[in-house]
Design an enzyme around this catalytic site. Structure first.
Site, short mmCIF file in Angstrom:
data_model
loop_
_atom_site.label_atom_id
_atom_site.label_comp_id
_atom_site.label_asym_id
_atom_site.label_seq_id
_atom_site.Cartn_x
_atom_site.Cartn_y
_atom_site.Cartn_z
N HIS A 298 0.86 -1.86 -0.27
CA HIS A 298 0.09 -0.13 -0.31
C HIS A 298 0.51 1.16 -0.03
O HIS A 298 0.20 2.37 -0.58
CB HIS A 298 -0.79 0.36 0.62
CG HIS A 298 -1.74 -0.87 0.98
ND1 HIS A 298 -3.10 -1.32 2.21
CD2 HIS A 298 -2.68 -1.88 -0.08
CE1 HIS A 298 -3.99 -1.89 1.41
NE2 HIS A 298 -3.41 -2.33 0.57
N HIS B 275 -4.64 -5.46 -11.14
CA HIS B 275 -3.14 -5.39 -10.29
C HIS B 275 -2.05 -5.02 -11.32
O HIS B 275 -1.10 -4.55 -12.24
CB HIS B 275 -2.34 -5.45 -9.02
CG HIS B 275 -2.99 -5.41 -8.18
ND1 HIS B 275 -2.41 -3.96 -7.44
CD2 HIS B 275 -4.22 -5.73 -7.24
CE1 HIS B 275 -3.30 -3.66 -6.71
NE2 HIS B 275 -4.19 -4.94 -6.46
#
Length: 405
Positions: free
Chosen positions: A247, A379
């Protein structure tokens, strides 16, 4: 001296090949009743896992990008997934979107709703049937149910009827909402979405700065950090204990997309925190226990907690490195980018079955402690496209405008 990889036509050709391969792997995603299946390691649907809104929305997004790239076969996948969002995943009784069908846990989560907004923007750009209506609905639900104007952040979860709000507040959903805000601003022309992205990002920067650039993920109803949450189950899929390395990398990238979207009139220094988050994540996460790869989480001193390597973390590392290189021209970022593609090619890409292994153990062997199967192209696909696109506008708009290198 050789040119940086992102500048090489041969590398860009390789990235295009990787993107096409990923989209081919997910071709069996659509459910006949609308929505997207969770896929196993061979790309076969797992109906017993249910139809999830977050997977379905990501499928709309990535296959809309494939449609905009002119890759045959992507449009029907995107449309089928979008039909799931306007059909059985939509809650006609109380509005918003169910977490999943078969089973449904009864929650309405900001995380999933952020991806519905992203999916709608990509679907509109790709010209999918029903996407305009989905976009209007998604904006309304997010603003009426999830956006806390006083805090400048999104709340996390309601019960199905939107009558009881969970006291938990989380950064994960807000991070993905920033991405969706950027896309919504591009598609709608409403710059209020950029202001929401700015407010969320400023809060995260302030929190990270006071924690040595490790981002607190979990908060109570008053937005006070809960640093010990889930210490007893540190490998939680969505609420892991400690600092989540991936993150920090994702935020590093998003801050630079926000900077580019806001333009020269904005005088905020986004680059300094983007670099600080990147460096902290690399120091804490890369080869932290002796083997190559990024650990999943660390404690608040930077010691590894969950040592498994998640595919999405290295995907975000690649994206952050190339985004910082685009922004600064510093060859150190291009060198990291090349190093991590070498790692990804060797360990993460599944050369036998397709797509990327979603989880590796601490010795880089395929594992399924946290993630089983391969439910997600989002992703990995974005990692192949970020080197080929400018920092703004967002993915679908940039491709539609002809910016894909």
């Amino acid at each position: 001296m050789t040119a940086p990889w992102p500048d090489l036509p041969t590398h860009r050709e390789w990235l295009h090949d990787q993107a096409r391969s990923l989209l081919t792997f997910g071709r069996r995603t659509p459910s006949a009743d609308g929505g997207a299946y969770w896929l196993d390691d061979q790309g076969k649907p797992l109906p017993q896992n249910g139809i999830h809104t977050w997977i379905t929305a990501r499928t709309v997004h990535v296959y809309s990008l494939g449609h905009l790239m002119g890759i045959p076969g992507c449009t029907p996948v995107a449309q089928s997934a979008l039909d799931g969002l306007t059909g059985r995943l939509h809650d006609s009784a109380f509005d918003g979107w169910l977490a999943s069908v078969q089973p449904d846990d009864g929650t309405k989560a900001a995380y999933a709703h952020a991806f519905v907004l992203l999916a709608a923007t990509s679907g509109v750009t790709a010209g999918l049937d029903g996407a305009e209506e989905l976009l209007q609905d998604a904006q309304q639900v997010l603003l009426e149910r999830f956006w806390d104007e006083d805090a400048g952040l999104a709340v996390d979860a309601w019960d199905r009827s939107f009558s009881t709000l969970d006291p938990y507040r989380g950064i994960n959903a807000n991070m993905h909402l920033v991405e969706a805000c950027l896309a919504a601003a591009d598609v709608t022309g409403d710059h209020a979405w950029l202001e929401r992205a700015r407010r969320i990002s400023q809060f995260v920067i302030a929190q990270a700065r006071t924690n040595d650039w490790r981002i607190p993920e979990h908060f109570d109803a008053q937005w006070q950090p809960q640093l010990e949450l889930n210490r007893d189950k540190p490998g939680d899929q969505f609420k892991p204990y400690g600092a989540t390395v991936g993150h920090a990398l994702e935020w590093s990238r998003l801050l630079l997309h926000l900077e580019a979207a806001l333009g020269e009139a904005d005088r905020t220094d986004w680059l300094t925190p983007a670099k600080a988050l990147f460096e902290r994540a690399v120091i804490d996460g890369w080869a932290a226990d002796g083997a190559d790869g990024f650990v999943y989480t660390t404690d608040w001193s930077g010691r590894p907690v969950v040592r498994e390597r998640m595919h999405w973390v290295v995907a975000e590392a690649l994206g952050a490195a190339v985004t910082l290189w685009h922004r600064t021209g510093d060859s150190a970022y291009a060198d990291r980018y090349a190093q991590w593609w070498d790692y990804t090619q060797r360990y993460v890409i599944d050369h036998e079955n397709g797509s990327w292994h979603h989880e590796l153990d601490a010795t880089n062997r395929p594992a399924a402690t946290v993630w089983a199967g391969k439910p997600d192209l989002y992703h990995a696909l974005q990692a192949t496209l970020l080197p080929l696109l400018p920092l703004t506008p967002s993915f679908a708009t940039a491709i539609a405008q002809g910016h894909l290198a």
